[in-house]
Write a protein that holds these residues in place. Structure first.
Motif, short mmCIF file in Angstrom:
data_model
loop_
_atom_site.label_atom_id
_atom_site.label_comp_id
_atom_site.label_asym_id
_atom_site.label_seq_id
_atom_site.Cartn_x
_atom_site.Cartn_y
_atom_site.Cartn_z
N UNK A 59 0.82 -1.21 0.00
CA UNK A 59 0.00 0.00 0.00
C UNK A 59 0.86 1.26 0.00
N UNK A 60 2.08 1.13 0.54
CA UNK A 60 2.97 2.28 0.67
C UNK A 60 3.85 2.49 -0.55
N UNK A 61 3.67 1.70 -1.60
CA UNK A 61 4.39 1.94 -2.84
C UNK A 61 5.29 0.82 -3.32
N UNK A 62 5.36 -0.29 -2.59
CA UNK A 62 6.18 -1.42 -3.04
C UNK A 62 5.35 -2.26 -4.01
N UNK A 63 5.21 -1.78 -5.22
CA UNK A 63 4.36 -2.44 -6.22
C UNK A 63 5.09 -3.57 -6.95
N UNK A 64 6.42 -3.50 -7.02
CA UNK A 64 7.19 -4.57 -7.64
C UNK A 64 7.25 -5.76 -6.68
N UNK A 65 6.80 -6.93 -7.11
CA UNK A 65 6.69 -8.08 -6.22
C UNK A 65 8.04 -8.51 -5.66
N UNK A 115 2.98 4.31 13.49
CA UNK A 115 3.43 5.35 12.55
C UNK A 115 4.75 5.01 11.88
N UNK A 116 5.61 4.24 12.56
CA UNK A 116 6.86 3.82 11.94
C UNK A 116 6.57 2.90 10.75
N UNK A 117 5.59 2.01 10.91
CA UNK A 117 5.21 1.12 9.81
C UNK A 117 4.66 1.93 8.63
N UNK A 118 3.82 2.91 8.93
CA UNK A 118 3.23 3.73 7.87
C UNK A 118 4.27 4.63 7.20
N UNK A 119 5.44 4.74 7.81
CA UNK A 119 6.50 5.56 7.24
C UNK A 119 7.46 4.79 6.36
N UNK A 120 7.25 3.49 6.20
CA UNK A 120 8.13 2.67 5.35
C UNK A 120 7.70 2.83 3.90
N UNK A 121 8.59 3.40 3.08
CA UNK A 121 8.33 3.63 1.65
C UNK A 121 9.53 3.13 0.85
N UNK A 122 9.36 2.92 -0.46
CA UNK A 122 10.52 2.57 -1.30
C UNK A 122 11.59 3.64 -1.19
#
Length: 221
Positions: A59-65, A115-122
């Motif tokens: 959901x946070x942007x890791x679209x590449x499997x 909030x740390x989890x929601x802050x994980x982005x590519x």
């Protein structure tokens, strides 16, 4: 019975001579309900984070499997090692410091991992989230029976945990399920994980309200 006591003691601790509390007594104690609610909320929040972590990453942007699998694998590995460290460190702290404050701090750390989890982005750093969450998770599971023994005495531990463990199992199952329903309704993990944050905060506040020591004074017959 064979002369072996914890922590190098030469005689049994005083609370082993107390009569075990009945289920009715435990259920009539406000401190028991605080521990039950606190552990239910914290274990439920941990279960929600564990079961939805990979989906939150997506959901946070890791679209590449491939990238998603690698990020989840890295997080899981660091959670494993930090949870072991959490058990050891919190065990040591519980011997040296007030167990109530150690457990309260741990439960607030559980809440802080949302909030740390929601802050994980590519391109971001998953390590900080994984280490903090693993530490809190390892400490959380260990502290519940320790606090139950502290509050109600070691002779009442089996009866206390006979209620606490099934309730915690329900929380570990149903809080993640509730997050799934919220995700379907809202279309993202923002609101559902904020709900998990609220649940974890309730757990931490419940432990904060515990008395420092309520071991019963009923003497064995």
């Amino acid at each position: 019975e064979i002369g072996q006591f914890a922590d190098g003691d030469t005689e049994a601790p005083p609370d082993v001579h107390l009569e075990p509390h009945t289920f009715g007594y435990l259920l009539g104690q406000w401190s028991f309900w605080l521990l039950l609610i606190g552990s239910l909320c914290s274990i439920g929040a941990i279960g929600a984070i564990n079961q939805h972590m990979k989906l939150v990453f997506a959901d946070q942007g890791f679209t590449n499997q491939t990238q998603l699998n690698a990020e989840w694998s890295t997080a899981t590995r660091w959670i494993l090692w930090s949870s072991i460290a959490g058990r050891l460190l919190i065990g040591w702290c519980s011997d040296k410091l007030s167990m109530k404050w150690v457990m309260t701090a741990t439960y607030f750390i559980v809440a802080a991992t949302v909030p740390l989890l929601l802050g994980v982005h590519p391109g971001g750093n998953v390590y900080f989230f994984a280490v903090v969450f693993g530490f809190a998770m390892g400490a959380d599971y260990m502290l519940i029976p320790l606090m139950a023994a502290k509050q109600f005495g070691v002779n009442s531990l089996a009866r206390a945990m006979a209620v606490i463990l099934p309730v915690n199992t329900i929380g570990q199952t149903w809080v993640p399920l509730g997050v799934s329903y919220l995700r379907e309704h809202f279309g993202s993990y923002g609101t559902p994980m904020n709900a998990v944050l609220g649940v974890a905060a309730i757990g931490a506040i419940s432990i904060l309200l515990l008395p420092r020591d309520t071991v019963g004074t009923k003497q064995a017959a």
